[in-house]
Design a protein around this motif. Structure first.
Motif, PDB file in Angstrom:
ATOM      1  N   PHE A 180       2.051  -5.392   2.693  1.00 19.12           N
ATOM      2  CA  PHE A 180       2.358  -4.051   2.208  1.00 19.12           C
ATOM      3  C   PHE A 180       2.627  -3.096   3.370  1.00 19.12           C
ATOM      4  O   PHE A 180       3.531  -2.254   3.299  1.00 19.12           O
ATOM      5  CB  PHE A 180       1.208  -3.527   1.349  1.00 19.12           C
ATOM      6  CG  PHE A 180       1.462  -2.162   0.778  1.00 19.12           C
ATOM      7  CD1 PHE A 180       2.402  -1.972  -0.210  1.00 19.12           C
ATOM      8  CD2 PHE A 180       0.759  -1.059   1.253  1.00 19.12           C
ATOM      9  CE1 PHE A 180       2.656  -0.709  -0.736  1.00 19.12           C
ATOM     10  CE2 PHE A 180       1.000   0.201   0.740  1.00 19.12           C
ATOM     11  CZ  PHE A 180       1.939   0.376  -0.256  1.00 19.12           C
ATOM     12  N   SER A 181       1.871  -3.223   4.448  1.00 18.51           N
ATOM     13  CA  SER A 181       2.076  -2.353   5.616  1.00 18.51           C
ATOM     14  C   SER A 181       3.465  -2.573   6.211  1.00 18.51           C
ATOM     15  O   SER A 181       4.154  -1.609   6.575  1.00 18.51           O
ATOM     16  CB  SER A 181       1.005  -2.617   6.672  1.00 18.51           C
ATOM     17  OG  SER A 181       0.989  -3.982   7.055  1.00 18.51           O
ATOM     18  N   SER A 182       3.886  -3.818   6.295  1.00 16.86           N
ATOM     19  CA  SER A 182       5.213  -4.123   6.829  1.00 16.86           C
ATOM     20  C   SER A 182       6.300  -3.570   5.920  1.00 16.86           C
ATOM     21  O   SER A 182       7.323  -3.067   6.380  1.00 16.86           O
ATOM     22  CB  SER A 182       5.380  -5.635   6.975  1.00 16.86           C
ATOM     23  OG  SER A 182       4.406  -6.166   7.841  1.00 16.86           O
ATOM     24  N   GLY A 239       3.555  -8.551  11.907  1.00 17.32           N
ATOM     25  CA  GLY A 239       3.845  -9.666  11.005  1.00 17.32           C
ATOM     26  C   GLY A 239       4.439  -9.197   9.692  1.00 17.32           C
ATOM     27  O   GLY A 239       4.107  -8.126   9.181  1.00 17.32           O
ATOM     28  N   LEU A 240       5.306 -10.025   9.131  1.00 18.33           N
ATOM     29  CA  LEU A 240       5.955  -9.701   7.861  1.00 18.33           C
ATOM     30  C   LEU A 240       5.195 -10.275   6.666  1.00 18.33           C
ATOM     31  O   LEU A 240       5.141  -9.668   5.603  1.00 18.33           O
ATOM     32  CB  LEU A 240       7.391 -10.269   7.833  1.00 18.33           C
ATOM     33  CG  LEU A 240       8.517  -9.428   8.426  1.00 18.33           C
ATOM     34  CD1 LEU A 240       9.808 -10.234   8.445  1.00 18.33           C
ATOM     35  CD2 LEU A 240       8.715  -8.146   7.621  1.00 18.33           C
ATOM     36  N   ILE A 299       9.027  -6.019  13.546  1.00 16.24           N
ATOM     37  CA  ILE A 299       7.865  -6.056  12.650  1.00 16.24           C
ATOM     38  C   ILE A 299       7.212  -7.435  12.660  1.00 16.24           C
ATOM     39  O   ILE A 299       5.978  -7.569  12.730  1.00 16.24           O
ATOM     40  CB  ILE A 299       8.277  -5.678  11.215  1.00 16.24           C
ATOM     41  CG1 ILE A 299       8.753  -4.229  11.157  1.00 16.24           C
ATOM     42  CG2 ILE A 299       7.109  -5.879  10.250  1.00 16.24           C
ATOM     43  CD1 ILE A 299       9.372  -3.835   9.833  1.00 16.24           C
ATOM     44  N   LYS A 300       8.032  -8.467  12.620  1.00 17.20           N
ATOM     45  CA  LYS A 300       7.513  -9.834  12.589  1.00 17.20           C
ATOM     46  C   LYS A 300       6.763 -10.182  13.868  1.00 17.20           C
ATOM     47  O   LYS A 300       5.740 -10.881  13.831  1.00 17.20           O
ATOM     48  CB  LYS A 300       8.673 -10.819  12.373  1.00 17.20           C
ATOM     49  CG  LYS A 300       8.245 -12.240  12.089  1.00 17.20           C
ATOM     50  CD  LYS A 300       9.442 -13.113  11.714  1.00 17.20           C
ATOM     51  CE  LYS A 300       8.999 -14.534  11.337  1.00 17.20           C
ATOM     52  NZ  LYS A 300      10.161 -15.360  10.930  1.00 17.20           N
ATOM     53  N   GLU A 355      -4.263  -7.173  -1.280  1.00 21.02           N
ATOM     54  CA  GLU A 355      -3.681  -6.018  -0.603  1.00 21.02           C
ATOM     55  C   GLU A 355      -4.199  -4.692  -1.146  1.00 21.02           C
ATOM     56  O   GLU A 355      -4.158  -3.667  -0.453  1.00 21.02           O
ATOM     57  CB  GLU A 355      -2.149  -6.049  -0.737  1.00 21.02           C
ATOM     58  CG  GLU A 355      -1.481  -7.157   0.068  1.00 21.02           C
ATOM     59  CD  GLU A 355      -1.184  -6.740   1.497  1.00 21.02           C
ATOM     60  OE1 GLU A 355      -1.992  -5.981   2.073  1.00 21.02           O
ATOM     61  OE2 GLU A 355      -0.158  -7.174   2.035  1.00 21.02           O
ATOM     62  N   HIS A 356      -4.679  -4.695  -2.399  1.00 19.97           N
ATOM     63  CA  HIS A 356      -5.035  -3.422  -3.024  1.00 19.97           C
ATOM     64  C   HIS A 356      -6.416  -3.434  -3.690  1.00 19.97           C
ATOM     65  O   HIS A 356      -6.765  -2.456  -4.358  1.00 19.97           O
ATOM     66  CB  HIS A 356      -3.976  -3.044  -4.065  1.00 19.97           C
ATOM     67  CG  HIS A 356      -2.579  -3.066  -3.534  1.00 19.97           C
ATOM     68  ND1 HIS A 356      -2.073  -2.076  -2.725  1.00 19.97           N
ATOM     69  CD2 HIS A 356      -1.577  -3.983  -3.675  1.00 19.97           C
ATOM     70  CE1 HIS A 356      -0.821  -2.371  -2.401  1.00 19.97           C
ATOM     71  NE2 HIS A 356      -0.494  -3.520  -2.961  1.00 19.97           N
ATOM     72  N   CYS A 357      -7.166  -4.532  -3.537  1.00 22.02           N
ATOM     73  CA  CYS A 357      -8.475  -4.664  -4.191  1.00 22.02           C
ATOM     74  C   CYS A 357      -8.370  -4.403  -5.694  1.00 22.02           C
ATOM     75  O   CYS A 357      -9.254  -3.785  -6.298  1.00 22.02           O
ATOM     76  CB  CYS A 357      -9.500  -3.718  -3.564  1.00 22.02           C
ATOM     77  SG  CYS A 357      -9.934  -4.169  -1.870  1.00 22.02           S
TER      78      CYS A 357
END
Length: 590
Positions: free
Chosen positions: A124-126, A396-397, A391-392, A412-414
């Protein structure tokens, strides 16, 4: 005087329509979210909704920081980009608010396209980072070339609403991103030499939501294509072509998949509607009904080819078909301007282009379209490849294997599930195909032989042989696994026998029947986990043999897979409320 009043009124009406069109384009974000969520698996639905929400929100921030300036500012560097400014902050009273908002919603659409192809395995951050890069730099600069007075506009390149600037660009970003990211776990099976030997289908978890997304997008597309129209004839013609092309594309796709796969493919036809809309976006103002129908027909075939190409040639895993819809048909729509532009279209006079090849205009406009498209492709490929590579190499992607398997919602979001409180298993039916491996040839239970009864509803009795021994408590647990469609019938039969306490669980599974043979987006699914129901009862007073015989008779249809019965010995039962044990605990008392 009256003419001046009418002209002023007409201008105000279309200024309002311009903003209504912008609102319709914003509403398309909901369509993209529904499409992507429906075409993917339930364990990632929350992540997908979050991504589509942040597309617009991050895009808005990047737009007022630099994107709007790069696209709408005065030419610098020979028309390569717009001049950087903070007019939205420093000259707000003199600012063109409508143009700012209108171009913002188009920018957000470009970033959204990428989400679907990279779904179910992207950090999600990527995602937030590359969405910001697309909205801040990649889209605004290339859009300036066409719509901001840049060098492509001066050259005579035409893209009325974005087949090239939005859809092709978004589709290319999606293709490169999915390629660099790699396929989802299990999508492609490889031989010992590393070559793909089999493509596996991952059916979307909710085609109803996906279809809703398509209808939302189609509605929004009338604003997408029509908002820039400044007279009624042009607006009416744009609405016509925006309706004809996707309709023809969907019909052609339905017929083609019906012939090729034996049944009309639902998900492919949904993609075809969008493909027709993408293809007509560039030429919608300068083509006629016949031209839009041909453009749509090609789009309906091209989307099927695009999905096949990704699965069997490039081996790029695109869960929602975004590459086939946006990249392939964005290219086709851009080229179509040079083929189908006609001076009979109301919008042609103000477009400043030549007629298309098929309408007697020669190849002049076609060459301009190919040149402009080629420049845009080079820009997009280079910039997005650099962005994804950085990014990779840094954060990381891709998520870890464990995160991908468990689902991005929880990791990713609990978020335990996007469907908390809802069953995500279809309770309506559990039909499977009848073939030589499943049909026993006798549907009447009373006429069926013992062998056929046993094959249809086998019984595993783990209590057998314990009668009269110290291990025989006289209590038995009976577990029945059968089709969901038989639930009401078996429940009534057991109640009629006197069984009042039943525990019911939804499960999935398959036996020798292996579910129905199905095709999904042109890929055969070998085995389908069928929805089942598991009923558990504990009996003592009611003979266990009566329960078994009743269940067998109720479930029997003469086919393998009607159900299975397990019988277990029970050594002790305790009723928590009263403290009663064994036989007494199983009795219903006032």
């Amino acid at each position: 005087m009256a003419d001046e009043i009418m002209q002023a009124l007409d201008g105000e009406v279309f200024a309002v329509w311009f903003l209504i069109g912008a609102a319709l384009v914003f509403w398309m974000q909901a369509g993209f979210a529904m499409c992507e969520a429906g075409f993917t698996r339930a364990k990632n639905a929350g992540n997908i909704i979050m991504k589509n929400l942040m597309d617009f929100c991050i895009g808005t921030v990047m737009w007022f920081i630099c994107g709007a300036s790069l696209m709408l500012g005065p030419n610098i560097l020979g028309g390569f980009a717009g001049g950087f400014s903070f007019d939205v902050f420093t000259k707000y009273g003199e600012f063109d608010y409508s143009s700012f908002v209108f171009n913002l919603v188009f920018c957000a659409t470009t970033a959204t396209i990428v989400s679907g192809s990279m779904a179910e395995r992207t950090k999600f951050s990527s995602y937030c980072i590359y969405s910001a890069v697309i909205s801040a730099v990649i889209y605004p600069i290339e859009a300036h070339w066409t719509w901001g007075g840049g060098f492509l506009a001066e050259m005579g390149f035409h893209d009325y609403a974005g087949s090239n600037c939005i859809h092709m660009v978004g589709g290319i970003c999606a293709f490169i991103g999915a390629w660099m990211l790699g396929p989802r776990i299990g999508k492609f099976e490889k031989d010992k030499d590393g070559k793909v030997k089999k493509v596996n289908a991952f059916p979307g978890h909710n085609l109803v939501i996906a279809a809703l997304g398509v209808f939302i997008l189609w509605l929004g597309w009338y604003g997408f294509n029509g908002a820039a129209a400044t007279d009624v004839p042009t607006l009416g013609s744009v609405f016509l072509t925006t309706t004809v092309a996707p309709a023809v594309a969907t019909v052609v796709c339905m017929i083609f998949t019906w012939v090729k796969y034996g049944k009309p493919d639902v998900s492919m036809c949904l993609n075809a509607s969008l493909a027709g809309l993408v293809a007509i976006t560039a030429p919608c103002d300068v083509t006629d009904c016949a031209g839009s129908a041909i453009i749509g027909a090609v789009a309906g075939l091209l989307v099927v080819f695009g999905v096949w190409f990704n699965d069997h040639v490039s081996h790029v895993d695109d869960p929602v078909g975004a590459v086939a819809v946006h990249m392939f048909n964005g290219i086709w729509g851009t080229v179509a301007v040079g083929l189908f532009a006609t001076n009979s279209a109301p919008g042609f006079a103000g477009a400043g282009i030549s007629e298309g090849l098929f309408y007697g205009g020669g190849i002049d406009q076609l060459l301009k379209q190919l040149a402009g498209m080629g420049i845009t492709i080079v820009w997009t490929v280079v910039t997005i490849f650099i962005a994804f590579t950085i990014i990779k190499k840094t954060i990381g992607l891709r998520v870890t294997e464990e995160e991908e398997i468990e689902g991005l919602d929880v990791k990713e979001h609990c978020l335990a599930s996007a469907y908390a409180g809802f069953s995500i298993v279809d309770m309506s039916s559990a039909a499977m195909s009848v073939n030589e491996n499943t049909d026993l040839g006798e549907e009447d239970y009373e006429k069926a032989s013992e062998a056929k009864k046993k094959a249809s509803v086998p019984v595993e009795n783990l209590s057998a042989g314990l009668a009269g021994t110290a291990l025989d408590s006289g209590m038995h647990k009976v577990v029945i696994i059968t089709k969901l469609s038989r639930y009401d019938k078996i429940k009534r039969a057991l109640n009629g026998l006197g069984v009042t306490g039943i525990t019911v669980t939804q499960v999935t599974g398959c036996g020798i029947e292996k579910g129905s043979s199905q095709m999904y987006r042109g890929v055969e699914m070998d085995m389908t986990l069928l929805p089942k129901i598991k009923l558990e009862v504990v009996v003592s007073k009611i003979p266990v043999d009566s329960v078994i015989e009743t269940a067998k008779k109720t479930l029997y249809t003469g086919k393998i897979g009607d159900g299975k019965i397990f019988v277990y010995p029970v050594s002790r039962v305790v009723k928590i409320r009263t403290g009663e044990e064994n036989f007494a605990a199983l009795q219903d008392v006032e």
